[in-house]
Design an enzyme around this catalytic site. Structure first.
Site, PDB file in Angstrom:
ATOM      1  N   PRO A  32      -6.847  94.917 -33.818  1.00  0.00           N
ATOM      2  CA  PRO A  32      -7.193  93.480 -34.113  1.00  0.00           C
ATOM      3  C   PRO A  32      -6.287  92.381 -33.889  1.00  0.00           C
ATOM      4  O   PRO A  32      -6.425  91.186 -34.150  1.00  0.00           O
ATOM      5  CB  PRO A  32      -7.330  93.678 -35.611  1.00  0.00           C
ATOM      6  CG  PRO A  32      -6.387  95.021 -36.069  1.00  0.00           C
ATOM      7  CD  PRO A  32      -6.551  95.865 -34.691  1.00  0.00           C
ATOM      8  N   TYR A  60       2.261  85.102 -36.034  1.00  0.00           N
ATOM      9  CA  TYR A  60       2.359  86.583 -35.442  1.00  0.00           C
ATOM     10  C   TYR A  60       4.077  86.713 -35.213  1.00  0.00           C
ATOM     11  O   TYR A  60       4.315  86.085 -34.288  1.00  0.00           O
ATOM     12  CB  TYR A  60       1.693  86.460 -34.185  1.00  0.00           C
ATOM     13  CG  TYR A  60       0.325  86.600 -34.118  1.00  0.00           C
ATOM     14  CD1 TYR A  60      -0.618  85.441 -34.128  1.00  0.00           C
ATOM     15  CD2 TYR A  60      -0.582  87.641 -33.992  1.00  0.00           C
ATOM     16  CE1 TYR A  60      -2.112  85.241 -34.196  1.00  0.00           C
ATOM     17  CE2 TYR A  60      -1.899  87.825 -33.981  1.00  0.00           C
ATOM     18  CZ  TYR A  60      -2.296  86.380 -33.997  1.00  0.00           C
ATOM     19  OH  TYR A  60      -3.899  86.602 -34.330  1.00  0.00           O
ATOM     20  N   TYR A 100      -6.862  83.896 -26.052  1.00  0.00           N
ATOM     21  CA  TYR A 100      -7.183  83.791 -27.675  1.00  0.00           C
ATOM     22  C   TYR A 100      -8.538  82.941 -27.778  1.00  0.00           C
ATOM     23  O   TYR A 100      -9.070  83.333 -28.717  1.00  0.00           O
ATOM     24  CB  TYR A 100      -6.039  83.018 -28.105  1.00  0.00           C
ATOM     25  CG  TYR A 100      -5.878  83.430 -29.589  1.00  0.00           C
ATOM     26  CD1 TYR A 100      -5.048  84.548 -30.342  1.00  0.00           C
ATOM     27  CD2 TYR A 100      -6.492  82.799 -30.771  1.00  0.00           C
ATOM     28  CE1 TYR A 100      -4.810  84.774 -31.663  1.00  0.00           C
ATOM     29  CE2 TYR A 100      -6.549  83.174 -31.998  1.00  0.00           C
ATOM     30  CZ  TYR A 100      -5.430  83.997 -32.351  1.00  0.00           C
ATOM     31  OH  TYR A 100      -5.827  84.475 -33.879  1.00  0.00           O
ATOM     32  N   HIS A 138      -8.603  75.725 -36.547  1.00  0.00           N
ATOM     33  CA  HIS A 138      -7.412  76.003 -35.902  1.00  0.00           C
ATOM     34  C   HIS A 138      -6.908  75.440 -34.515  1.00  0.00           C
ATOM     35  O   HIS A 138      -7.762  75.873 -33.754  1.00  0.00           O
ATOM     36  CB  HIS A 138      -7.163  77.451 -36.290  1.00  0.00           C
ATOM     37  CG  HIS A 138      -6.819  77.619 -37.684  1.00  0.00           C
ATOM     38  ND1 HIS A 138      -5.876  78.762 -37.919  1.00  0.00           N
ATOM     39  CD2 HIS A 138      -6.982  77.088 -38.747  1.00  0.00           C
ATOM     40  CE1 HIS A 138      -5.548  78.577 -39.446  1.00  0.00           C
ATOM     41  NE2 HIS A 138      -6.389  77.518 -39.948  1.00  0.00           N
ATOM     42  N   LYS A 175     -10.254  89.695 -31.504  1.00  0.00           N
ATOM     43  CA  LYS A 175     -11.416  89.817 -30.603  1.00  0.00           C
ATOM     44  C   LYS A 175     -12.675  90.674 -31.261  1.00  0.00           C
ATOM     45  O   LYS A 175     -13.631  90.459 -30.438  1.00  0.00           O
ATOM     46  CB  LYS A 175     -11.049  90.539 -29.281  1.00  0.00           C
ATOM     47  CG  LYS A 175     -10.226  89.558 -28.614  1.00  0.00           C
ATOM     48  CD  LYS A 175     -10.816  88.523 -27.954  1.00  0.00           C
ATOM     49  CE  LYS A 175      -9.678  87.343 -27.477  1.00  0.00           C
ATOM     50  NZ  LYS A 175     -10.265  86.307 -27.856  1.00  0.00           N
TER      51      LYS A 175
END
Ligand SMILES: Cc1cc2nc3c(=O)[nH]c(=O)nc-3n(C[C@H](O)[C@H](O)[C@H](O)COP(=O)(O)OP(=O)(O)OC[C@H]3O[C@@H](n4cnc5c(N)ncnc54)[C@H](O)[C@@H]3O)c2cc1C
Length: 400
Positions: A302, A210, A394, A81, A306
């Site tokens: 979450p 998100y 990220y 991704h 991580k």
């Protein structure tokens, strides 16, 4: 495949408590380095392989799985991704990882599959990995030969080790090996949980979404091209059974709503569970000859993806330290282990807290706080620096 039973050893170099991702990857790295270790796991193999949890792997985690020979299926089936999408106020904004981080990306490959791959390899090599072997105590952390007490096959056993590594998660027992007051725990609880569902339907977006919404946070993720993983912010104490499938899909639809052409595909929901959100760090991550790794030492909510990656980072550092010790007798790497890992842990704690508090709506949240969240999301969309800060955190950096 039927695997012949391994005789129970009474002595090993590294005793590993827990066969989650941390314990299994550590065992694999040590096995490849020729260092003996025994893994003791309280649950059955089937339970450990089916436990639904994380699904995003950073480059450093993928590299470690590759170097330990455990990435054959990941390289075939994992989905690379290159970004994530943020949604707020019916808008959408894509954060492009490679252009913001010098080419880095993440992989979608479920924790269940990572665990299956590692277990298959370890047992296939005849390395000692015992299921149904709950550890009751680790004693003698400050001696040259700490002991692990466990039961297996209805009998009590003791394993003598040079070092013990507690990879036994948040509810593990290894932390208790340190005397009272020797470890400090820092923590924060959040006033909401996640209702997570698995659904047999192709993901409605190629990348994770998100969503900030006045109704609460939502996340669209995936496990494969045909299985979606979706999450809804819910109040603490929510009973997953109180949410019908229709109510879940309606709520997801409302929270992901954007202007323009997008729709959420629905399908059969095969699993529902509620996950509380917390941040916890235990310091130091070593006491005498007992070391802690993964969730045994730290928990993150979450939202930043991580948890599994931090567990992998800890054991990568630890495996290098054990190799140095086995090769040269130097304990420099082991002595530095806690400080080395805690730098990455606190960065991940900050990022996970930032993502969580920016995207969720707390009960009774003021309009002022909501405006601050929206301003932060606008900033990520408007500023390459702000987007790069999010992207770098990220995708994660190299370990150690
Ligand atoms: C319900 C849940 C959902 C999650 N979802 C996400 C997610 O969506 N995204 C994300 O990034 N992260 C998620 N996480 C976090 C991520 O899965 C963890 O960070 C990761 O599993 C950490 O790996 P670990 O090996 O340190 O610990 P664990 O995976 O917890 O493994 C610990 C192991 O130790 C064993 N054990 C415990 N006590 C003993 C004992 N006394 N004796 C022997 N064995 C013992 C346990 O059975 C377990 O197998 C989730 C975590 C949970 C709990």
């Amino acid at each position: 495949m039927t695997v012949p039973p391994v005789p129970l050893p009474a002595r090993t170099t590294v005793g590993v408590v827990g066969a989650g991702p941390a314990g299994l990857l550590l065992a694999r790295l040590l096995h490849r380095a020729g260092i003996d270790c025994v893994v003791l796991e309280s649950r059955t193999r089937d339970y450990v392989e089916q436990r639904q949890r994380a699904g995003i792997l950073e480059q450093a985690t993928v590299d470690a799985l590759r170097s330990s020979g455990a990435a054959e299926r990941l390289d075939r089936e994992g989905l690379a991704h290159d970004g994530v999408e943020l949604r707020w106020g019916r808008r959408r904004h894509r954060v492009d990882f490679p252009s913001l981080t010098g080419g880095r990306r993440v992989w979608v490959y479920a924790q269940t599959e990572v665990v299956k791959d590692l277990i298959g390899l370890q047992l296939g090599d005849g390395a000692p990995l015992l299921f149904d072997a709950p550890v009751s105590a680790v004693v003698g952390a400050d001696t040259a030969r700490p002991l692990v007490r466990y039961t297996h096959g209805g009998a009590e056993h003791t394993l003598a080790c040079d070092y013990v590594v507690g990879c036994d998660g948040f509810h593990g027992v290894t932390r208790n090996a340190a005397p009272e007051g020797a470890l400090t725990t820092f923590e924060r609880a959040y006033p909401y949980s996640w209702l997570g569902v698995l659904a047999d339907v192709a993901p409605s977006n190629d990348e994770l979404v998100y969503a900030h919404s006045p109704r609460g946070f939502a996340l669209l993720s995936m496990r494969s091209p045909t299985v979606s993983r979706l999450y809804l912010q819910v109040p603490n104490g929510t009973d997953p059974g109180a949410w019908t499938d229709e109510r879940i899909w309606d709520e997801l639809d409302a929270r992901f709503a954007v202007d323009g052409d997008w729709s959420l595909a629905r399908g059969p929901i095969t699993q529902k569970s509620v996950l509380p959100m917390r941040s916890v760090v235990t310091e130091p991550m070593r006491w005498g000859r007992v070391l802690l790794a993964g969730d045994a030492a730290h928990i993150v909510p979450p939202t930043g993806a991580k948890g599994l990656n931090l567990a992998a980072a800890d054991v990568i550092v630890l495996a290098r330290a054990f190799e140095q010790w086995a090769r040269t007798g130097s304990t420099a790497g082991l002595d530095a282990y806690s400080d080395t890992c805690l730098r990455r842990v606190w960065r991940a704690e900050h990022f996970s807290w930032f993502m969580t508090t920016t995207l969720h709506t707390a009960p009774g949240q003021s309009d002022f706080d909501t405006r601050l969240q929206l301003s932060q999301l606008d900033r990520v969309a408007a500023s390459a620096h702000a987007a790069a800060e999010l992207a770098e955190n990220y995708v994660g950096g190299p370990v150690g």
